[in-house]
Scaffold this motif. Structure first.
Motif, PDB file in Angstrom:
ATOM      1  N   GLU A 125      -4.149   2.201  10.145  1.00 28.56           N
ATOM      2  CA  GLU A 125      -3.453   2.718   8.972  1.00 28.56           C
ATOM      3  C   GLU A 125      -2.260   3.575   9.378  1.00 28.56           C
ATOM      4  OE1 GLU A 125      -4.982   5.813   5.872  1.00 28.56           O
ATOM      5  OE2 GLU A 125      -5.706   3.838   5.221  1.00 28.56           O
ATOM      6  N   GLY A 126      -1.203   3.494   8.578  1.00 31.16           N
ATOM      7  CA  GLY A 126      -0.017   4.294   8.839  1.00 31.16           C
ATOM      8  C   GLY A 126       0.702   4.618   7.539  1.00 31.16           C
ATOM      9  N   PHE A 158       9.331   7.480  -2.084  1.00 33.15           N
ATOM     10  CA  PHE A 158       7.986   6.966  -2.324  1.00 33.15           C
ATOM     11  C   PHE A 158       7.199   7.012  -1.012  1.00 33.15           C
ATOM     12  CE2 PHE A 158      10.905   4.915  -5.231  1.00 33.15           C
ATOM     13  CZ  PHE A 158      10.255   4.997  -6.463  1.00 33.15           C
ATOM     14  N   LYS A 159       5.978   7.515  -1.087  1.00 34.00           N
ATOM     15  CA  LYS A 159       5.089   7.535   0.078  1.00 34.00           C
ATOM     16  C   LYS A 159       4.308   6.230   0.115  1.00 34.00           C
ATOM     17  CE  LYS A 159       1.132  10.102   1.963  1.00 34.00           C
ATOM     18  NZ  LYS A 159       0.203  11.227   1.694  1.00 34.00           N
ATOM     19  N   ILE A 160       4.382   5.536   1.235  1.00 36.14           N
ATOM     20  CA  ILE A 160       3.776   4.210   1.386  1.00 36.14           C
ATOM     21  C   ILE A 160       2.666   4.251   2.433  1.00 36.14           C
ATOM     22  CG2 ILE A 160       4.193   1.789   1.943  1.00 36.14           C
ATOM     23  CD1 ILE A 160       5.631   2.778  -0.608  1.00 36.14           C
ATOM     24  N   ARG A 161       1.507   3.772   2.072  1.00 35.11           N
ATOM     25  CA  ARG A 161       0.397   3.658   3.023  1.00 35.11           C
ATOM     26  C   ARG A 161       0.236   2.185   3.374  1.00 35.11           C
ATOM     27  NH1 ARG A 161      -5.400   3.255   2.245  1.00 35.11           N
ATOM     28  NH2 ARG A 161      -5.042   3.436   0.004  1.00 35.11           N
ATOM     29  N   PHE A 162       0.159   1.889   4.660  1.00 34.13           N
ATOM     30  CA  PHE A 162       0.060   0.491   5.086  1.00 34.13           C
ATOM     31  C   PHE A 162      -0.986   0.314   6.175  1.00 34.13           C
ATOM     32  CE2 PHE A 162       3.183   2.369   7.963  1.00 34.13           C
ATOM     33  CZ  PHE A 162       2.807   1.855   9.190  1.00 34.13           C
ATOM     34  N   ILE A 181       2.833  -5.931   8.393  1.00 35.80           N
ATOM     35  CA  ILE A 181       2.063  -4.870   7.746  1.00 35.80           C
ATOM     36  C   ILE A 181       1.646  -5.293   6.335  1.00 35.80           C
ATOM     37  CG2 ILE A 181       3.142  -3.010   9.050  1.00 35.80           C
ATOM     38  CD1 ILE A 181       4.876  -2.426   6.573  1.00 35.80           C
ATOM     39  N   LYS A 182       0.607  -4.657   5.839  1.00 35.82           N
ATOM     40  CA  LYS A 182       0.156  -4.868   4.469  1.00 35.82           C
ATOM     41  C   LYS A 182       0.149  -3.520   3.768  1.00 35.82           C
ATOM     42  CE  LYS A 182      -3.768  -6.475   1.705  1.00 35.82           C
ATOM     43  NZ  LYS A 182      -5.173  -6.979   1.752  1.00 35.82           N
ATOM     44  N   ILE A 183       0.878  -3.431   2.661  1.00 34.63           N
ATOM     45  CA  ILE A 183       0.941  -2.171   1.927  1.00 34.63           C
ATOM     46  C   ILE A 183      -0.308  -2.040   1.057  1.00 34.63           C
ATOM     47  CG2 ILE A 183       2.198  -0.870   0.153  1.00 34.63           C
ATOM     48  CD1 ILE A 183       4.781  -2.030   1.312  1.00 34.63           C
TER      49      ILE A 183
END
Length: 203
Positions: free
Chosen positions: A77-78, A66-70, A2-4
């Motif tokens: 997207e997730g 922390f909310k992380i979008r990846f 994954i890529k943040i």
């Protein structure tokens, strides 16, 4: 892997009723004070200060969400939560306070159904520590999938990294595949950590 692509601080909490609740899974980070937890979180999220790096070890006294979008390899997207658990084992903090942090972490492990996996940070330069061993045992008792991030690998010779991983594997009775040497200074191990996180949240 994954890529943040996005991250933001959501809230701090102590008790389960204060946790953040959304539809995302948690990946928690835990380790002794001054082991490099904030630095690793900043490295993984490509941020300089998403997690505050304190000059005073033992300052993190709350559970920070922390909310992380990846994005996945297929560009889907997730979201997930990174959870920064209180640092433990700092000598200048009272025993009573250290015990309260331990209870706070145990309460989180026991009650957080969104918890998917834990990354335990251990300084690659040091010998086996009883406090780290206790934390690892707690993680195992709650049957939480885990990874050991051996931090500050830039502080030792590259030729000694494999030797240190073997040492931790033997002393903590952990498979070598469950130990990744990382450095927030030169970003080594970052991709391996992200690949492990992807695997942990998809299973």
């Amino acid at each position: 892997m994954i890529k943040i692509v996005g991250s933001e601080f959501v809230k701090s909490a102590v008790k389960p009723e204060h946790y953040t609740y959304n539809s995302y899974v948690d990946v928690a980070f835990v380790g002794k004070s001054n082991v490099g937890k904030s630095s690793l979180l900043n490295t993984l999220t490509n941020r300089k200060k998403i997690a505050k790096i304190s000059s005073t070890p033992g300052k993190t006294k709350l559970i920070n969400f922390f909310k992380i979008r990846f994005k996945s390899q297929t560009d889907q997207e997730g979201f997930l939560n990174f959870v920064d658990l209180p640092g433990y084992g700092y000598a200048k903090v009272s025993k009573t306070e250290r015990e309260s942090w331990k209870k706070m972490i145990a309460l989180y492990f026991k009650n957080r159904i969104e918890l998917k996996s834990v990354i335990l940070l251990i300084d690659i330069r040091h010998k086996m520590d009883s406090k780290d061993a206790t934390m690892l045992q707690m993680i195992k008792e709650y049957k939480i999938p885990y990874l050991i991030a051996a931090t500050k690998s830039d502080k030792i010779a590259k030729s000694k990294i494999a030797q240190r991983i073997k040492y931790f594997s033997n002393e903590y009775k952990v498979l070598k595949d469950n130990i990744i040497a990382v450095s927030s200074l030169n970003k080594s191990g970052k991709d391996n950590i992200l690949a492990w996180i992807e695997k942990s949240i998809l299973h």
